[in-house]
Design an enzyme around this catalytic site. Sequence first.
Site, PDB file in Angstrom:
ATOM      1  N   ASP A 139      40.799  28.760  17.076  1.00  0.00           N
ATOM      2  CA  ASP A 139      41.715  27.881  16.624  1.00  0.00           C
ATOM      3  C   ASP A 139      41.716  29.019  15.305  1.00  0.00           C
ATOM      4  OD1 ASP A 139      43.251  26.210  14.378  1.00  0.00           O
ATOM      5  OD2 ASP A 139      41.186  25.363  13.992  1.00  0.00           O
ATOM      6  N   TYR A 140      42.753  30.154  15.865  1.00  0.00           N
ATOM      7  CA  TYR A 140      43.021  31.389  15.298  1.00  0.00           C
ATOM      8  C   TYR A 140      45.053  31.389  14.924  1.00  0.00           C
ATOM      9  CZ  TYR A 140      38.847  33.626  15.281  1.00  0.00           C
ATOM     10  OH  TYR A 140      37.407  34.113  15.107  1.00  0.00           O
TER      11      TYR A 140
END
Length: 681
Positions: free
Chosen positions: A349-350
């Site tokens: 989830d970057y």
Amino acid sequence: MFRRNLIAVTILTTAAGPLAAQQDTQPPEPAGEETAAQATTSGPQPQMQVGADWPYYGGDANATRFSPLDKITPENVANLEPAFTYETGDMPEGQAEGMYSPETTPLKIGNDLLMCSAMNVLISIDATSGEENWRFDPGVPNEAIPYGATCRGVTYYIDPEAGEGDACATRVIQGTLDAKLVAVDAATGTPCEDFGENGTVDLWKDLGERVPGWYAVTAPPTLVRGILVTGAQVLDGQAEDAPSGVIRGYDAISGELAWAWDLAAPDQNRNGPPEGEVYTRGTPNMWTTGVADEELGYVYMPMGNSAVDYYGSNRTQAENEYATSLVALDATTGEEVWHFQTIRNDVWDYDLGSQSTLIEWQGTPAILLPTKQGDIYILDRATGEPLTPVDELTDLPKGEIEPDYIADSQPVSAWHTLRKDPLEEKDMWGFSPIDQLWCRIQYRRANYDGYLTPPSADRPWIQYPGYNGGSDWGSVAVDTERGIIVANYNDIPNYNQLIPREQADEMGLLPINEVDQRAGAPEGAGDPQLGSPYAINVNAGWRNDVTGMPCTRPPYGGIRAIDLETGETLWDRPLGTARRNGPFGIPSMLPLDIGTPNNGGAVVTASGLVFIAAATDNLFSAIDIETGETLWSVKLPAGGQANPITYEANGRQYVMVTAMGHHFMETPVGDEVMAWTLPED
């Protein structure tokens, strides 16, 4: 663990373009007999200048958040006094309780401050008195709130065809939580009848099933050559079959679709999908703010991840190619020009959350790209080629969940990163030996191989840095005169674990389109990820289950000054005091600079001041850009998770921030718009 291997250092020597000369405070010349669409897409448009005004979300068109104003100085900043406080009246009610995170930054144009509230009420107030000029409520329902009720800002547009006194000659445009573009007259707040249907464009068109809260706009559209470009937030972690991450451009006058960029079907869906079809579902979305180069006609969009963040084996090749990339699109056609990927096959989830900044770097028109991983890149804005060194991490851990999907290598910036060294057991922390021991035990039972440890289901895994970064939506500020980047950042891990589907079903984890009432839990805390074999549970900030305090030692956030020429750190210090933080949620009231998690960014001024709130201590402060010393601070009545601005009116300089709180940051919710100025001579 991994080893570092330098693979690419590319420095281009393209001659600098005269971008400074592109900025012009004069209104655009009429476009003769051209139609509106022709006039707005045929070439570069004049741009407004930051100074007395703050005409763009990022200050100037380059999003530097640098103001040339210098009346408030390090010597007199301690004399600031309140100018006014305006209350929007937009406070959470009913199911919106516990879901407010406005993150609002106004524009200042002429004598007016133009803004949106958490629920998209458009407001104009006087910039010196705070007296309300007008407001327009588009009637966004509570059910439309995705993760948080957020409206970071609005876009201002001057119609080059309009005559003086024409309705909507200047207009304020916003994207809303219920997925609409809304345009109103900047002078009166009256909807622009020529824009869409009575001032509204429906962004749900061609997305499929309409599910309130699944698809929402939280950032201002990016304006380039008369085209409003917008993506949207697709609520994380619900299902692989989620609304599309399509990016669309609309004519700023008519609201007509100019083009669409559907990364999985860019040619087929350029003008919208064929009848009966929808834009490609589940693709990476663009929820934050873009920036545009009016001269090139490019718009730069920081992309997020696919609809399911923590499992990737079902993703398409196109999703893998564009997720977590900065994408340059030709704003006149919607065609991709280039893209630069910061994480391959992202399962952490970057998302790219920060607005990028246009700069001149060693003679080349460039774009500065902060990331949640902490890496800061500088790219040629025409080609996307890195201008600063990029390293490659290899021999990365693969894990047992999807070892064939985890990328063999990952890029990292060798020029500058905000990311710290990997955690060690000695970094575990607590207020007493007992809770410190508890955290040490959690450390030992987790999977952790340093940065980019892959997801696991047998045991929790430590993700460091967590999904808040690094740099998030507050972005960075760039002092273009001194050549200094000011970057505030988070420095805190997440503690995550995949949940096998059978167990997730037993837990009743369902996506947003299959539940009657959402729980309002922190992002990732029990997300179903339907379609993949695993749901996900995220302990954001890795907090001790008993005390509620982070398991790692402080500081949890900081602010850093970076030499723009060399990438060297000039100073680095914690951001945020302990006055509102303590075990069991009890404020310690200690004025110690422990460094707290923070959301929001900074503004820098020609006089050498950095103004920033962002931290969870509810303080709004002025910092000396040369030394990092705090020179002034004031307590806010609510959380200051927003980007401040500075402007001039009637010969006086003001600094302003909204104090509206943030549910995820656990700061008090408010509705205040607050300004300060120096005493009159």
